[in-house]
Design an enzyme around this catalytic site. Sequence first.
Site, PDB file in Angstrom:
ATOM      1  N   GLU A   1      -7.524  -3.276  14.140  1.00 58.27           N
ATOM      2  CA  GLU A   1      -8.897  -3.812  14.025  1.00 58.27           C
ATOM      3  C   GLU A   1      -8.943  -4.973  13.033  1.00 58.27           C
ATOM      4  OE1 GLU A   1      -8.616  -2.193  10.310  1.00 58.27           O
ATOM      5  OE2 GLU A   1      -7.937  -1.255  12.174  1.00 58.27           O
TER       6      GLU A   1
ATOM      7  N   ASP B   1       0.818  -1.212   0.000  1.00 53.76           N
ATOM      8  CA  ASP B   1       0.000   0.000   0.000  1.00 53.76           C
ATOM      9  C   ASP B   1       0.846   1.253   0.000  1.00 53.76           C
ATOM     10  OD1 ASP B   1       0.973  -0.306   2.618  1.00 53.76           O
ATOM     11  OD2 ASP B   1      -0.931  -1.080   3.347  1.00 53.76           O
TER      12      ASP B   1
ATOM     13  N   HIS C   1      -7.143  -5.248  10.016  1.00 53.87           N
ATOM     14  CA  HIS C   1      -6.998  -5.002   8.580  1.00 53.87           C
ATOM     15  C   HIS C   1      -5.698  -5.603   8.047  1.00 53.87           C
ATOM     16  CE1 HIS C   1      -4.960  -0.973   9.670  1.00 53.87           C
ATOM     17  NE2 HIS C   1      -4.057  -1.585   8.926  1.00 53.87           N
TER      18      HIS C   1
ATOM     19  N   GLU D   1      -9.576  -2.161   5.223  1.00 57.71           N
ATOM     20  CA  GLU D   1     -10.218  -1.890   6.497  1.00 57.71           C
ATOM     21  C   GLU D   1     -11.443  -2.774   6.704  1.00 57.71           C
ATOM     22  OE1 GLU D   1      -8.603  -0.092   8.426  1.00 57.71           O
ATOM     23  OE2 GLU D   1      -7.957   1.838   7.607  1.00 57.71           O
TER      24      GLU D   1
END
Length: 265
Positions: A152, A83, A154, A159
């Site tokens: 969380e 990314d 990801h 996400e």
Amino acid sequence: MSSSLSFSSLIEYLALYNSAEEASVKVADTIAAKINAFNPTESKPFVIGLPTGSSPLKVYARLIELYKQGKVDFSNVVSFNMDEYYQLPPSNPESYHYFMYTNFFNHVNFKPENINILNGLAEDWEKECQRYEAKIKSYGKINFFLGGMGPEGHIAFNESGSKRDSKTRRIKLVDSTIKANSRFFGGDLNKVPKSALTVGISTVLDNSEEVLVVVFGKGKNWALLNTLTRKPTSAVPGTFLKTHPNSIIVADYDAIEGEASTAKI
């Protein structure tokens, strides 16, 4: 890969180590061994996926050490990073271009043309994402994908809510990711980019022969426990690792123990 504790009673693809340092050495040594066993050439390169963030830093440090010792050669290795922040220039110290060159590429012998990172400044981000996806597929398979996991759950910047069939795309970052990454921007939430270009879940899982995800520290306890104990769900993208035939999570005791009260199973 062997672990210091058998955790097969919970999930068969977790390797648990005493510390992030110990785990990082094992991961780096495994990567070097796979490259050496592959015996890559210019016409048959070893293709690897790479992450950024704090978790892989010790892995990169160990790989640099192995390279300097003459125990691994990256000249015929092709890399694809996961990314990049959207509209953050490569010269910015918080860009993932800058991170990768500072912490890894500048210290080993990758050929510049073999390094692939999404262009966050692309005028047409859709075209850039399509180009990146196509270039990955042009190699047939990624031989080994090293990944990290967000607080969380990801994977890359996929996400919560990301679908299993997602491809390389632009994505809006959730508040927890912006907050977690603000430490790299002097704690100022306003300086953290609000979107990023990221490979998709399908990009990783459907194009990789092997996937290894490192998860270190108490701050990843919720993500790790939910990934391990829940069925594959977009709510926790890490759970999709269970749909890959050759995936493993490498964690330290801090990540699996963490703060048990924060785990919402």
